[in-house]
Design a protein around this motif. Sequence first.
Motif, PDB file in Angstrom:
ATOM      1  N   ALA A 122       0.813  -1.221   0.000  1.00  0.00           N
ATOM      2  CA  ALA A 122       0.000   0.000   0.000  1.00  0.00           C
ATOM      3  C   ALA A 122       0.844   1.268   0.000  1.00  0.00           C
ATOM      4  CB  ALA A 122      -0.929   0.008   1.219  1.00  0.00           C
ATOM      5  N   GLY A 123       2.159   1.116   0.101  1.00  0.00           N
ATOM      6  CA  GLY A 123       3.029   2.284   0.169  1.00  0.00           C
ATOM      7  C   GLY A 123       2.977   3.125  -1.095  1.00  0.00           C
ATOM      8  N   SER A 124       3.138   4.444  -0.929  1.00  0.00           N
ATOM      9  CA  SER A 124       3.150   5.364  -2.068  1.00  0.00           C
ATOM     10  C   SER A 124       3.847   6.654  -1.660  1.00  0.00           C
ATOM     11  CB  SER A 124       1.719   5.690  -2.523  1.00  0.00           C
ATOM     12  OG  SER A 124       1.035   6.455  -1.535  1.00  0.00           O
ATOM     13  N   TRP A 125       4.210   7.458  -2.660  1.00  0.00           N
ATOM     14  CA  TRP A 125       4.795   8.774  -2.374  1.00  0.00           C
ATOM     15  C   TRP A 125       3.824   9.601  -1.547  1.00  0.00           C
ATOM     16  CZ3 TRP A 125       3.642  13.838  -2.689  1.00  0.00           C
ATOM     17  CH2 TRP A 125       4.689  14.763  -2.618  1.00  0.00           C
ATOM     18  N   MET A 126       2.567   9.572  -1.917  1.00  0.00           N
ATOM     19  CA  MET A 126       1.559  10.361  -1.218  1.00  0.00           C
ATOM     20  C   MET A 126       1.477   9.956   0.250  1.00  0.00           C
ATOM     21  SD  MET A 126      -0.750  12.783  -1.471  1.00  0.00           S
ATOM     22  CE  MET A 126      -1.001  12.980  -3.243  1.00  0.00           C
ATOM     23  N   LEU A 127       1.442   8.665   0.507  1.00  0.00           N
ATOM     24  CA  LEU A 127       1.324   8.174   1.876  1.00  0.00           C
ATOM     25  C   LEU A 127       2.561   8.536   2.695  1.00  0.00           C
ATOM     26  CD1 LEU A 127      -0.597   6.522   3.688  1.00  0.00           C
ATOM     27  CD2 LEU A 127       0.692   4.486   3.020  1.00  0.00           C
ATOM     28  N   ALA A 128       3.739   8.363   2.106  1.00  0.00           N
ATOM     29  CA  ALA A 128       4.983   8.621   2.831  1.00  0.00           C
ATOM     30  C   ALA A 128       5.195  10.101   3.114  1.00  0.00           C
ATOM     31  CB  ALA A 128       6.165   8.067   2.044  1.00  0.00           C
ATOM     32  N   ASN A 129       4.773  10.964   2.187  1.00  0.00           N
ATOM     33  CA  ASN A 129       5.042  12.393   2.329  1.00  0.00           C
ATOM     34  C   ASN A 129       3.900  13.185   2.947  1.00  0.00           C
ATOM     35  OD1 ASN A 129       7.757  13.205   0.789  1.00  0.00           O
ATOM     36  ND2 ASN A 129       6.818  11.491  -0.285  1.00  0.00           N
ATOM     37  N   ARG A 130       2.672  12.815   2.630  1.00  0.00           N
ATOM     38  CA  ARG A 130       1.533  13.595   3.122  1.00  0.00           C
ATOM     39  C   ARG A 130       0.818  12.940   4.298  1.00  0.00           C
ATOM     40  NH1 ARG A 130       4.131  17.111   1.182  1.00  0.00           N
ATOM     41  NH2 ARG A 130       3.904  17.808  -0.977  1.00  0.00           N
ATOM     42  N   GLY A 131       0.975  11.621   4.445  1.00  0.00           N
ATOM     43  CA  GLY A 131       0.369  10.947   5.590  1.00  0.00           C
ATOM     44  C   GLY A 131       0.818  11.533   6.917  1.00  0.00           C
ATOM     45  N   PRO A 132       2.140  11.692   7.135  1.00  0.00           N
ATOM     46  CA  PRO A 132       2.598  12.288   8.393  1.00  0.00           C
ATOM     47  C   PRO A 132       2.075  13.706   8.607  1.00  0.00           C
ATOM     48  CG  PRO A 132       4.402  11.142   7.310  1.00  0.00           C
ATOM     49  CD  PRO A 132       3.267  11.178   6.326  1.00  0.00           C
ATOM     50  N   GLN A 133       1.935  14.462   7.524  1.00  0.00           N
ATOM     51  CA  GLN A 133       1.393  15.815   7.659  1.00  0.00           C
ATOM     52  C   GLN A 133      -0.050  15.780   8.157  1.00  0.00           C
ATOM     53  OE1 GLN A 133       2.995  17.695   3.666  1.00  0.00           O
ATOM     54  NE2 GLN A 133       2.328  19.324   5.028  1.00  0.00           N
ATOM     55  N   ILE A 134      -0.834  14.847   7.633  1.00  0.00           N
ATOM     56  CA  ILE A 134      -2.226  14.738   8.075  1.00  0.00           C
ATOM     57  C   ILE A 134      -2.280  14.395   9.556  1.00  0.00           C
ATOM     58  CG2 ILE A 134      -4.330  13.347   7.888  1.00  0.00           C
ATOM     59  CD1 ILE A 134      -3.836  13.172   4.890  1.00  0.00           C
ATOM     60  N   ILE A 135      -1.454  13.452   9.979  1.00  0.00           N
ATOM     61  CA  ILE A 135      -1.452  13.047  11.386  1.00  0.00           C
ATOM     62  C   ILE A 135      -1.103  14.226  12.296  1.00  0.00           C
ATOM     63  CG2 ILE A 135      -0.263  11.593  13.084  1.00  0.00           C
ATOM     64  CD1 ILE A 135      -0.010   9.469  10.884  1.00  0.00           C
ATOM     65  N   ARG A 136      -0.194  15.093  11.829  1.00  0.00           N
ATOM     66  CA  ARG A 136       0.186  16.288  12.603  1.00  0.00           C
ATOM     67  C   ARG A 136      -0.780  17.450  12.380  1.00  0.00           C
ATOM     68  NH1 ARG A 136       5.156  15.193  10.053  1.00  0.00           N
ATOM     69  NH2 ARG A 136       4.934  17.116   8.834  1.00  0.00           N
ATOM     70  N   ARG A 137      -1.732  17.264  11.465  1.00  0.00           N
ATOM     71  CA  ARG A 137      -2.654  18.320  11.053  1.00  0.00           C
ATOM     72  C   ARG A 137      -1.879  19.548  10.571  1.00  0.00           C
ATOM     73  NH1 ARG A 137      -7.384  16.472  11.448  1.00  0.00           N
ATOM     74  NH2 ARG A 137      -8.453  18.436  11.006  1.00  0.00           N
TER      75      ARG A 137
END
Length: 213
Positions: A122-137
Amino acid sequence: LVIDMSTISPQATIEIAKELNAKGVHMLDAPISGGSEGAANGTLSIMVGGDAEQVQRAMPVFQAMGKTITHVGAQGAGQTVKLVNQILVVGNCLAMCEALVFAEAGGVDLEKCLNAVTGGAAGSWMLANRGPQIIRRDWRPGFTINLQQKDVRLVMREADALGVPVLLSSMVFNLYRVLQERGLGAEGNHALVKALEYLSGVTVGEEAPVSGD
C-alpha cells in the motif's frame, strides 16, 4: 525553442504548438510532478512532449531541475501524461485520507499504522510524504487544493472529450469543491481528509504542540 512547463489541456498545447511551428518556433510541453519538495531538491519528474531532437536540445535545462525526464511522445503527449499523473495523485490522496479516517475511528496508533502500511504493497509517495502531515494536522501545501482542483477540472474535460469514465477524479473534484466553499483552497491537497472528517465526524490526528521559548 519554447518550453511550456505549466499544466494545460493537451488540445490547447497542440493548437499553440501549431501556431509556433508555423512561425518556425519549436515547442515542448514539459509539465512536472514531485511537489515543492521535488522542485527544491531538483528531483522533479518531467514528462516531455515534442520533437526528439528538441528534447535533447533542452535536456540540460531539464536535468537542472529534474531526476526523471521522459520523452513521452509528440506535442501534447506531455500534457496527457501529466493528467494521467493527476488522476493517480488524487486517487492516491483519496485512498490515503479514507484509510486514515478509518484508522482513527478504529483507535489504532496512527504513526505505527502509517509505518506498517507504508512499507508494504500500500506504500506510495503520497502516503509517505503527506500521511505524516495529516497526522500532525499540518496543512502547509506542496500543492494547494486550488491548483489541484484546476488540474482535476482539466482531467474531467479531457475525459469527457475522450469518452472515458473518471469516477475517482469526479468524486475528488466534488469533495475539493466543498473545501473551497469553506475557504480552504490555499491549504495542501492532502487537506482532502477534512471533507471525509466532515462526513464521518472523525478527526484524524492532532496538531503538534508549539514549543515555547
